[in-house]
Design a protein around this motif. Sequence first.
Motif, PDB file in Angstrom:
ATOM      1  N   GLU A 115     -24.283  98.061   3.614  1.00 55.95           N
ATOM      2  CA  GLU A 115     -23.389  98.984   2.926  1.00 55.95           C
ATOM      3  C   GLU A 115     -22.626  99.843   3.930  1.00 55.95           C
ATOM      4  O   GLU A 115     -23.120 100.122   5.020  1.00 55.95           O
ATOM      5  CB  GLU A 115     -24.198  99.890   1.977  1.00 55.95           C
ATOM      6  N   GLY A 116     -21.424 100.236   3.533  1.00 56.41           N
ATOM      7  CA  GLY A 116     -20.705 101.258   4.298  1.00 56.41           C
ATOM      8  C   GLY A 116     -19.755 100.752   5.374  1.00 56.41           C
ATOM      9  O   GLY A 116     -19.337 101.510   6.242  1.00 56.41           O
ATOM     10  N   GLY A 117     -19.357  99.491   5.304  1.00 56.73           N
ATOM     11  CA  GLY A 117     -18.551  98.911   6.382  1.00 56.73           C
ATOM     12  C   GLY A 117     -17.068  99.259   6.378  1.00 56.73           C
ATOM     13  O   GLY A 117     -16.339  98.851   7.284  1.00 56.73           O
ATOM     14  N   ARG A 118     -16.640 100.031   5.398  1.00 54.09           N
ATOM     15  CA  ARG A 118     -15.194 100.250   5.265  1.00 54.09           C
ATOM     16  C   ARG A 118     -14.514 100.784   6.534  1.00 54.09           C
ATOM     17  O   ARG A 118     -13.416 100.330   6.885  1.00 54.09           O
ATOM     18  CB  ARG A 118     -14.895 101.164   4.068  1.00 54.09           C
ATOM     19  N   PRO A 119     -15.120 101.753   7.254  1.00 49.61           N
ATOM     20  CA  PRO A 119     -14.439 102.216   8.488  1.00 49.61           C
ATOM     21  C   PRO A 119     -14.188 101.081   9.496  1.00 49.61           C
ATOM     22  O   PRO A 119     -13.184 101.106  10.209  1.00 49.61           O
ATOM     23  CB  PRO A 119     -15.418 103.247   9.057  1.00 49.61           C
ATOM     24  N   PHE A 120     -15.060 100.090   9.546  1.00 48.73           N
ATOM     25  CA  PHE A 120     -14.814  98.929  10.411  1.00 48.73           C
ATOM     26  C   PHE A 120     -13.613  98.138   9.889  1.00 48.73           C
ATOM     27  O   PHE A 120     -12.785  97.651  10.656  1.00 48.73           O
ATOM     28  CB  PHE A 120     -16.045  98.012  10.454  1.00 48.73           C
ATOM     29  N   LYS A 121     -13.538  97.991   8.565  1.00 52.25           N
ATOM     30  CA  LYS A 121     -12.421  97.243   7.952  1.00 52.25           C
ATOM     31  C   LYS A 121     -11.108  97.943   8.273  1.00 52.25           C
ATOM     32  O   LYS A 121     -10.101  97.305   8.606  1.00 52.25           O
ATOM     33  CB  LYS A 121     -12.640  97.159   6.440  1.00 52.25           C
ATOM     34  N   GLU A 122     -11.129  99.281   8.196  1.00 50.23           N
ATOM     35  CA  GLU A 122      -9.903 100.044   8.459  1.00 50.23           C
ATOM     36  C   GLU A 122      -9.460  99.906   9.904  1.00 50.23           C
ATOM     37  O   GLU A 122      -8.287 100.097  10.229  1.00 50.23           O
ATOM     38  CB  GLU A 122     -10.129 101.522   8.091  1.00 50.23           C
ATOM     39  N   LEU A 123     -10.396  99.552  10.784  1.00 45.97           N
ATOM     40  CA  LEU A 123     -10.044  99.306  12.189  1.00 45.97           C
ATOM     41  C   LEU A 123      -9.614  97.858  12.408  1.00 45.97           C
ATOM     42  O   LEU A 123      -9.345  97.446  13.535  1.00 45.97           O
ATOM     43  CB  LEU A 123     -11.242  99.635  13.094  1.00 45.97           C
ATOM     44  N   GLY A 124      -9.589  97.078  11.341  1.00 41.09           N
ATOM     45  CA  GLY A 124      -9.057  95.714  11.447  1.00 41.09           C
ATOM     46  C   GLY A 124     -10.093  94.630  11.672  1.00 41.09           C
ATOM     47  O   GLY A 124      -9.728  93.478  11.954  1.00 41.09           O
ATOM     48  N   ALA A 125     -11.385  94.934  11.521  1.00 36.91           N
ATOM     49  CA  ALA A 125     -12.415  93.924  11.771  1.00 36.91           C
ATOM     50  C   ALA A 125     -12.408  92.843  10.687  1.00 36.91           C
ATOM     51  O   ALA A 125     -12.125  93.113   9.523  1.00 36.91           O
ATOM     52  CB  ALA A 125     -13.795  94.588  11.819  1.00 36.91           C
ATOM     53  N   THR A 126     -12.733  91.629  11.105  1.00 39.38           N
ATOM     54  CA  THR A 126     -12.937  90.507  10.194  1.00 39.38           C
ATOM     55  C   THR A 126     -14.425  90.448   9.857  1.00 39.38           C
ATOM     56  O   THR A 126     -15.272  90.463  10.752  1.00 39.38           O
ATOM     57  CB  THR A 126     -12.511  89.193  10.880  1.00 39.38           C
ATOM     58  N   PHE A 127     -14.747  90.377   8.552  1.00 39.04           N
ATOM     59  CA  PHE A 127     -16.146  90.392   8.120  1.00 39.04           C
ATOM     60  C   PHE A 127     -16.639  88.963   7.887  1.00 39.04           C
ATOM     61  O   PHE A 127     -15.965  88.163   7.244  1.00 39.04           O
ATOM     62  CB  PHE A 127     -16.311  91.231   6.849  1.00 39.04           C
ATOM     63  N   VAL A 128     -17.835  88.687   8.420  1.00 38.60           N
ATOM     64  CA  VAL A 128     -18.403  87.336   8.387  1.00 38.60           C
ATOM     65  C   VAL A 128     -19.784  87.401   7.738  1.00 38.60           C
ATOM     66  O   VAL A 128     -20.581  88.293   8.054  1.00 38.60           O
ATOM     67  CB  VAL A 128     -18.545  86.777   9.825  1.00 38.60           C
ATOM     68  N   ALA A 129     -20.067  86.441   6.842  1.00 34.89           N
ATOM     69  CA  ALA A 129     -21.404  86.358   6.238  1.00 34.89           C
ATOM     70  C   ALA A 129     -21.642  84.926   5.794  1.00 34.89           C
ATOM     71  O   ALA A 129     -20.702  84.118   5.697  1.00 34.89           O
ATOM     72  CB  ALA A 129     -21.523  87.293   5.035  1.00 34.89           C
TER      73      ALA A 129
END
Length: 306
Positions: A115-129
């Motif tokens: 939970e709580g990954g939004r600040p990473f998303k706002e920095l442009g990170a690509t999320f992998v799972a």
Amino acid sequence: MSSRSRVAFLLLTVLVVAGPMAVPAQQAPSPAQQPPTPGQPPPFETKKIADDVYLFRYGGHQSMFVVTPDGVIATDPIGYRRPQAVRTYIDEIRKVTQAPIKYVVYSHHHYDHIEGGRPFKELGATFVAHKNAKTRLEALKNPDVVLPDIATNDLHVITLGGTRLELHYVGRNHSDNTLVMLLPKQKLIFVVDFIPIETVQFRDFPDGYLPDFFESFDKVLALDWDRMIPGHPYAGGRLGTKDDVRAAKQYMVDLSDAVKQAALAGKCFDDAMKEVKLPKYEKWANYERFLPGNIERFCEYWGRGY
Ligand SMILES: [Zn+2]
């Protein structure tokens, strides 16, 4: 309790009791706001594990990040009900490098880790799972979880700035979507929740899969690595070894054998949960607290077939 002993108690609760899916710490004040307490570990810390690999711990949860000249690969945001943990995580990365945070890789879909990954998303990170994690998260629609951009299968490789990170799916265990993250050059793996170190498994294996769980240990042992970073600070916060994986598997085997006998003797559920003991493991963390739940799960399996 005095405020100091209350602080010590809260920290102890978070750090010692925390198993997989640790007890939510929403009642606790932000660890970042706590003054240091003598004899207690700091509320968060970042440890260099290899030249380009770091362990970030916040309270009772741990994450790994990999730093390369071309960017950072972060893993679990560990911001469950505590957004300040994610801000701290990013601040800690920024103390090491200004390179962009390119990826966030989820170990599995349980909220206490992702939970709580939004600040990473706002920095442009690509999320992998793993693809099963994506399916579950899309159904659950938790507004505090960033959905994966990339869904992986049995093996997915991220290569960034000369570093190779392999994401291995080793089958169903503590969830149906756990990724084991292997850094082959550094001979390191990051494994969350399904291989606790000198610690009894969490409650009644919620979301766990029998008998598939056993195969996961063998698949992890077959990978080429020396040191294991776990998702919680077990056994004083040390890293794990292959002997720890063998011990965690042997615990499951011993538990299974003991409960099978109890099931055959007609003791499941309640009598088995009271009577079955595994003295070989009584020094392990959470032995008293979680052994009955562990027995309950194997009573379901051996006593009822589910
Ligand atoms: Zn979990």
